[in-house]
Design a protein around this motif. Structure first.
Motif, short mmCIF file in Angstrom:
data_model
loop_
_atom_site.label_atom_id
_atom_site.label_comp_id
_atom_site.label_asym_id
_atom_site.label_seq_id
_atom_site.Cartn_x
_atom_site.Cartn_y
_atom_site.Cartn_z
N LYS A 145 21.32 96.58 -20.55
CA LYS A 145 22.61 95.88 -20.75
C LYS A 145 22.47 94.69 -21.71
N GLU A 146 21.88 94.99 -22.87
CA GLU A 146 21.60 93.96 -23.87
C GLU A 146 22.60 94.02 -25.02
N CYS A 147 22.56 92.99 -25.82
CA CYS A 147 23.14 92.99 -27.16
C CYS A 147 21.98 92.72 -28.10
N ALA A 148 21.68 93.65 -28.99
CA ALA A 148 20.44 93.55 -29.76
C ALA A 148 20.62 94.05 -31.18
N VAL A 149 19.71 93.60 -32.04
CA VAL A 149 19.58 94.09 -33.41
C VAL A 149 18.56 95.22 -33.42
N ILE A 150 18.82 96.25 -34.21
CA ILE A 150 17.84 97.31 -34.46
C ILE A 150 17.44 97.24 -35.93
N LEU A 151 16.17 96.99 -36.18
CA LEU A 151 15.63 96.94 -37.53
C LEU A 151 14.68 98.11 -37.75
N GLU A 152 14.84 98.82 -38.85
CA GLU A 152 13.77 99.71 -39.27
C GLU A 152 12.65 98.86 -39.83
N MET A 165 29.52 89.77 -27.49
CA MET A 165 28.26 89.33 -26.90
C MET A 165 27.38 88.67 -27.95
N LYS A 166 26.54 87.75 -27.52
CA LYS A 166 25.55 87.14 -28.40
C LYS A 166 24.31 88.02 -28.49
N VAL A 167 23.77 88.14 -29.69
CA VAL A 167 22.53 88.90 -29.88
C VAL A 167 21.38 88.19 -29.18
N GLU A 168 20.59 88.95 -28.44
CA GLU A 168 19.49 88.39 -27.67
C GLU A 168 18.13 88.59 -28.31
N LYS A 169 17.95 89.69 -29.08
CA LYS A 169 16.62 90.02 -29.60
C LYS A 169 16.76 91.07 -30.69
N ALA A 170 15.62 91.40 -31.29
CA ALA A 170 15.55 92.50 -32.25
C ALA A 170 14.55 93.53 -31.76
N TYR A 171 14.89 94.78 -31.90
CA TYR A 171 13.94 95.89 -31.75
C TYR A 171 13.56 96.35 -33.14
N ILE A 172 12.27 96.49 -33.41
CA ILE A 172 11.80 96.92 -34.72
C ILE A 172 11.19 98.31 -34.58
N LEU A 173 11.78 99.28 -35.27
CA LEU A 173 11.33 100.66 -35.20
C LEU A 173 10.25 100.91 -36.24
N SER A 174 9.08 101.35 -35.79
CA SER A 174 7.98 101.67 -36.69
C SER A 174 7.39 103.02 -36.30
N ILE A 175 6.47 103.52 -37.12
CA ILE A 175 5.71 104.72 -36.76
C ILE A 175 4.23 104.42 -36.97
N ASP A 176 3.40 105.30 -36.46
CA ASP A 176 1.95 105.07 -36.47
C ASP A 176 1.32 105.54 -37.78
N THR A 177 1.68 104.85 -38.86
CA THR A 177 1.04 105.07 -40.15
C THR A 177 0.67 103.71 -40.74
N GLU A 178 -0.29 103.70 -41.65
CA GLU A 178 -0.74 102.44 -42.24
C GLU A 178 0.40 101.74 -42.96
N MET A 228 14.92 90.01 -41.56
CA MET A 228 16.01 89.09 -41.26
C MET A 228 16.01 87.96 -42.29
N VAL A 229 17.21 87.61 -42.78
CA VAL A 229 17.32 86.49 -43.73
C VAL A 229 18.18 85.36 -43.19
N GLN A 230 18.92 85.63 -42.11
CA GLN A 230 19.69 84.62 -41.39
C GLN A 230 19.81 85.07 -39.93
N PRO A 231 19.94 84.14 -39.00
CA PRO A 231 20.21 84.53 -37.62
C PRO A 231 21.58 85.21 -37.53
N VAL A 232 21.75 86.03 -36.50
CA VAL A 232 23.06 86.65 -36.24
C VAL A 232 23.85 85.67 -35.38
N THR A 233 24.72 84.90 -36.00
CA THR A 233 25.41 83.80 -35.32
C THR A 233 26.82 84.17 -34.87
N VAL A 234 27.25 85.40 -35.12
CA VAL A 234 28.58 85.85 -34.71
C VAL A 234 28.47 86.73 -33.47
#
Length: 225
Positions: free
Chosen positions: A85-92, A1-14, A97-103
């Protein structure tokens, strides 16, 4: 599947919210859709599980609570990927990101996106170029950036319901060398890489580390020593 988006995991701290800005900027530079997922801080694992609608047969209290809360944050994102039913990136929050996910991302596999560096300027992503293939690996240092399909997400959720998380976090269960005690889902890495974990002050542990396992050749050849 092609990657559609990124989810970025954060917490509520400065500090986490400051790192989040860098992650967002990196996604927008790649013209890559993103969505923040606010993880858990200063609550019990049981409370965090209720917030994301997850259940596990394994008791969640005790042990290293920060690691458990981090894993529940990841699993909350994984649950959304499965349901949508996505294909996605999970980032902490401290990854960029330094390049798109093209594979294409295969079902039934966790695809890690890159290594950890304190000085991200050492890596020449432009010269390295776009990802061209996936390279199978046995283990990886860190859960800072990876891609999965919704079918892989379902596999991970099924595992979580059966065994939960003990005193470790997401790294130990799915990425570090001890991962085979917890999962049989194979790992690969994009070649060249797509993301970097930007090592700075940790929001969870006393000290952030730049430890990595063996680099793939395309990373070594574009890394300034």
């Amino acid at each position: 599947m092609k990657v559609e988006k990124a989810y970025i995991l954060s917490i509520d701290t400065e500090l986490s919210q400051r790192y989040l800005v860098d992650a967002i900027v990196s996604c927008e530079r790649m013209r890559f859709p993103w969505e923040e997922f606010l993880g858990f801080h200063n609550i019990t694992p049981t409370e965090a599980l209720k917030k994301v609608g997850l259940s596990t047969s394994t008791p969640m209290e005790g042990g290293v609570l920060k690691g458990k809360l981090g894993m529940i944050g990841h699993m909350g994102i994984i649950k959304q990927i499965c349901e949508r039913k996505e294909c996605a990136v999970i980032l902490e929050h401290d990854a960029i990101m330094v390049q798109p996910v093209t594979v294409d991302i295969p079902h039934g596999e966790i695809v890690v996106l890159g290594y950890k560096l304190k000085d991200i300027q050492r890596y020449d992503a432009k010269s390295a170029g776009l990802p061209k293939r996936l390279v199978p690996i046995e283990s990886h240092e860190g859960a800072h950036a990876y891609a999965i399909t919704w079918k892989t997400a379902k596999m991970m959720l099924d595992e979580f319901e059966k065994r939960g998380v003990q005193s470790e976090g997401m790294d130990n269960h799915y990425f570090l060398k001890e991962r085979f005690k917890h999962t049989k889902i194979p790992l690969s890495i994009t070649d060249p890489i797509s993301s970097l974990g930007w090592v700075r002050e940790s929001t969870i542990w006393e000290e952030a580390t730049e430890i990595n396992y063996d680099f793939i050749e395309s990373f070594k050849s574009n890394l300034d020593s």
